[in-house]
Design a protein around this motif. Sequence first.
Motif, PDB file in Angstrom:
ATOM      1  N   GLU A 131      69.255  64.730  15.821  1.00  0.00           N
ATOM      2  CA  GLU A 131      69.388  66.000  15.104  1.00  0.00           C
ATOM      3  C   GLU A 131      69.543  67.176  16.061  1.00  0.00           C
ATOM      4  OE1 GLU A 131      66.826  66.066  11.321  1.00  0.00           O
ATOM      5  OE2 GLU A 131      66.139  64.326  12.481  1.00  0.00           O
ATOM      6  N   LEU A 132      68.864  67.118  17.211  1.00  0.00           N
ATOM      7  CA  LEU A 132      69.008  68.181  18.214  1.00  0.00           C
ATOM      8  C   LEU A 132      70.437  68.221  18.762  1.00  0.00           C
ATOM      9  CD1 LEU A 132      65.681  67.900  20.230  1.00  0.00           C
ATOM     10  CD2 LEU A 132      66.388  69.795  18.758  1.00  0.00           C
ATOM     11  N   LEU A 133      71.044  67.066  18.852  1.00  0.00           N
ATOM     12  CA  LEU A 133      72.418  67.003  19.366  1.00  0.00           C
ATOM     13  C   LEU A 133      73.438  67.479  18.344  1.00  0.00           C
ATOM     14  CD1 LEU A 133      72.233  63.600  21.260  1.00  0.00           C
ATOM     15  CD2 LEU A 133      72.429  65.891  22.276  1.00  0.00           C
ATOM     16  N   ASN A 134      73.024  67.613  17.088  1.00  0.00           N
ATOM     17  CA  ASN A 134      73.943  67.989  16.010  1.00  0.00           C
ATOM     18  C   ASN A 134      73.354  69.056  15.107  1.00  0.00           C
ATOM     19  OD1 ASN A 134      76.180  65.944  16.360  1.00  0.00           O
ATOM     20  ND2 ASN A 134      74.395  64.610  16.280  1.00  0.00           N
ATOM     21  N   LEU A 135      72.734  70.077  15.688  1.00  0.00           N
ATOM     22  CA  LEU A 135      72.132  71.140  14.887  1.00  0.00           C
ATOM     23  C   LEU A 135      73.185  71.889  14.089  1.00  0.00           C
ATOM     24  CD1 LEU A 135      69.540  72.664  17.379  1.00  0.00           C
ATOM     25  CD2 LEU A 135      69.028  71.414  15.277  1.00  0.00           C
ATOM     26  N   ASP A 136      72.813  72.251  12.882  1.00  0.00           N
ATOM     27  CA  ASP A 136      73.670  73.070  12.039  1.00  0.00           C
ATOM     28  C   ASP A 136      73.938  74.389  12.766  1.00  0.00           C
ATOM     29  OD1 ASP A 136      74.835  73.859   9.353  1.00  0.00           O
ATOM     30  OD2 ASP A 136      73.270  75.389   9.593  1.00  0.00           O
ATOM     31  N   ALA A 137      75.196  74.779  12.863  1.00  0.00           N
ATOM     32  CA  ALA A 137      75.572  75.981  13.619  1.00  0.00           C
ATOM     33  C   ALA A 137      74.895  77.237  13.091  1.00  0.00           C
ATOM     34  CB  ALA A 137      77.087  76.161  13.617  1.00  0.00           C
ATOM     35  N   ARG A 138      74.756  77.342  11.789  1.00  0.00           N
ATOM     36  CA  ARG A 138      74.140  78.554  11.230  1.00  0.00           C
ATOM     37  C   ARG A 138      72.621  78.463  11.182  1.00  0.00           C
ATOM     38  NH1 ARG A 138      78.459  78.423   6.741  1.00  0.00           N
ATOM     39  NH2 ARG A 138      77.197  76.609   6.408  1.00  0.00           N
ATOM     40  N   GLY A 139      72.088  77.273  10.891  1.00  0.00           N
ATOM     41  CA  GLY A 139      70.645  77.127  10.711  1.00  0.00           C
ATOM     42  C   GLY A 139      69.882  76.867  11.985  1.00  0.00           C
ATOM     43  N   GLY A 140      70.529  76.250  12.965  1.00  0.00           N
ATOM     44  CA  GLY A 140      69.898  75.970  14.244  1.00  0.00           C
ATOM     45  C   GLY A 140      68.584  75.214  14.112  1.00  0.00           C
ATOM     46  N   LEU A 141      67.634  75.566  14.968  1.00  0.00           N
ATOM     47  CA  LEU A 141      66.326  74.915  14.951  1.00  0.00           C
ATOM     48  C   LEU A 141      65.628  75.114  13.610  1.00  0.00           C
ATOM     49  CD1 LEU A 141      64.892  75.711  18.489  1.00  0.00           C
ATOM     50  CD2 LEU A 141      65.434  73.462  17.561  1.00  0.00           C
ATOM     51  N   ARG A 142      65.838  76.264  13.022  1.00  0.00           N
ATOM     52  CA  ARG A 142      65.192  76.546  11.735  1.00  0.00           C
ATOM     53  C   ARG A 142      65.544  75.472  10.703  1.00  0.00           C
ATOM     54  NH1 ARG A 142      66.018  81.950  11.330  1.00  0.00           N
ATOM     55  NH2 ARG A 142      64.006  82.272  12.287  1.00  0.00           N
ATOM     56  N   SER A 143      66.797  75.027  10.692  1.00  0.00           N
ATOM     57  CA  SER A 143      67.188  73.994   9.731  1.00  0.00           C
ATOM     58  C   SER A 143      66.482  72.669  10.034  1.00  0.00           C
ATOM     59  CB  SER A 143      68.703  73.818   9.694  1.00  0.00           C
ATOM     60  OG  SER A 143      69.191  73.374  10.944  1.00  0.00           O
ATOM     61  N   LEU A 144      66.289  72.352  11.305  1.00  0.00           N
ATOM     62  CA  LEU A 144      65.546  71.148  11.679  1.00  0.00           C
ATOM     63  C   LEU A 144      64.108  71.246  11.182  1.00  0.00           C
ATOM     64  CD1 LEU A 144      65.236  68.464  13.332  1.00  0.00           C
ATOM     65  CD2 LEU A 144      64.604  69.916  15.270  1.00  0.00           C
ATOM     66  N   PHE A 145      63.483  72.403  11.397  1.00  0.00           N
ATOM     67  CA  PHE A 145      62.097  72.589  10.971  1.00  0.00           C
ATOM     68  C   PHE A 145      61.962  72.529   9.454  1.00  0.00           C
ATOM     69  CE2 PHE A 145      61.514  75.314  15.019  1.00  0.00           C
ATOM     70  CZ  PHE A 145      61.397  74.166  15.793  1.00  0.00           C
ATOM     71  N   GLU A 146      62.907  73.098   8.757  1.00  0.00           N
ATOM     72  CA  GLU A 146      62.863  73.066   7.289  1.00  0.00           C
ATOM     73  C   GLU A 146      63.052  71.646   6.767  1.00  0.00           C
ATOM     74  OE1 GLU A 146      65.694  75.956   5.844  1.00  0.00           O
ATOM     75  OE2 GLU A 146      64.528  77.618   6.700  1.00  0.00           O
ATOM     76  N   ALA A 147      63.933  70.885   7.407  1.00  0.00           N
ATOM     77  CA  ALA A 147      64.177  69.504   6.975  1.00  0.00           C
ATOM     78  C   ALA A 147      62.966  68.605   7.233  1.00  0.00           C
ATOM     79  CB  ALA A 147      65.409  68.946   7.682  1.00  0.00           C
ATOM     80  N   HIS A 148      62.116  69.005   8.148  1.00  0.00           N
ATOM     81  CA  HIS A 148      60.955  68.181   8.519  1.00  0.00           C
ATOM     82  C   HIS A 148      59.660  68.989   8.412  1.00  0.00           C
ATOM     83  CE1 HIS A 148      63.548  64.915   9.794  1.00  0.00           C
ATOM     84  NE2 HIS A 148      64.312  65.833  10.378  1.00  0.00           N
ATOM     85  N   ARG A 149      59.542  69.733   7.332  1.00  0.00           N
ATOM     86  CA  ARG A 149      58.351  70.586   7.123  1.00  0.00           C
ATOM     87  C   ARG A 149      57.049  69.819   7.266  1.00  0.00           C
ATOM     88  NH1 ARG A 149      60.426  73.142   1.810  1.00  0.00           N
ATOM     89  NH2 ARG A 149      62.222  72.090   2.526  1.00  0.00           N
ATOM     90  N   HIS A 150      57.032  68.575   6.802  1.00  0.00           N
ATOM     91  CA  HIS A 150      55.806  67.774   6.861  1.00  0.00           C
ATOM     92  C   HIS A 150      55.403  67.434   8.300  1.00  0.00           C
ATOM     93  CE1 HIS A 150      59.206  65.001   6.634  1.00  0.00           C
ATOM     94  NE2 HIS A 150      58.463  64.133   7.267  1.00  0.00           N
ATOM     95  N   ASP A 151      56.339  67.512   9.224  1.00  0.00           N
ATOM     96  CA  ASP A 151      56.052  67.245  10.635  1.00  0.00           C
ATOM     97  C   ASP A 151      55.792  68.515  11.443  1.00  0.00           C
ATOM     98  OD1 ASP A 151      56.370  64.353  10.824  1.00  0.00           O
ATOM     99  OD2 ASP A 151      58.492  64.718  10.403  1.00  0.00           O
TER     100      ASP A 151
END
Length: 190
Positions: A131-151
């Motif tokens: 996922e780090l290698l393919n982060l959403d251009a607009r959402g960036g890290l925030r999109s990763l964090f939102e997708a894995h809120r439980h973590d």
Amino acid sequence: MGAFKPLLPFGDKTVVECCLDYLQQGGVETLVVVLGHRADEVREKLSERRVTFALNPDPNSEMGASIAAGIRVLPASSAATLIALVDHPAVPPAIVAMLIENWQGGSRLIVPTWNGRGGHPVLVDLSFKPELLNLDARGGLRSLFEAHRHDLNRLPVDSPFVARDMDTWDDYVALHQEVTGKPAPEPRRP
């Protein structure tokens, strides 16, 4: 800002050197500097330091491209990464050590917070490497964090410097004065 942040003076070092120092003193084993704009100048300034360089060929791209460039050069044995921004030069090394300790205790995504506001550096377990290698251009890290809120572990820390960046010249001047106790040098004019 009108100035090149990484090479601005910050005390008796540059901003990028201060960032590398707090990461290393906090326990980071492998330091990767992602270069883009004015890459040769940064590489020259850091030539005496033990760092690995990665290149983002498009310095105007979103932060995700720089993150991916850095991730690609990490040793295969790396299990986690700290993503630090060059405009956060005053983070105490103890905060880095705390992030690492929380990761060792089982947290997989850690964001330091000051008074509820998220900051940097963030720690990401490399089980999220694809996922780090393919982060959403607009959402960036925030999109990763939102997708894995439980973590996500939003870790309160005792330093405002995790949430203090230098987006403007005034931000830089104020942070320099607060951290070093001295006024920032005047900008060089061409």
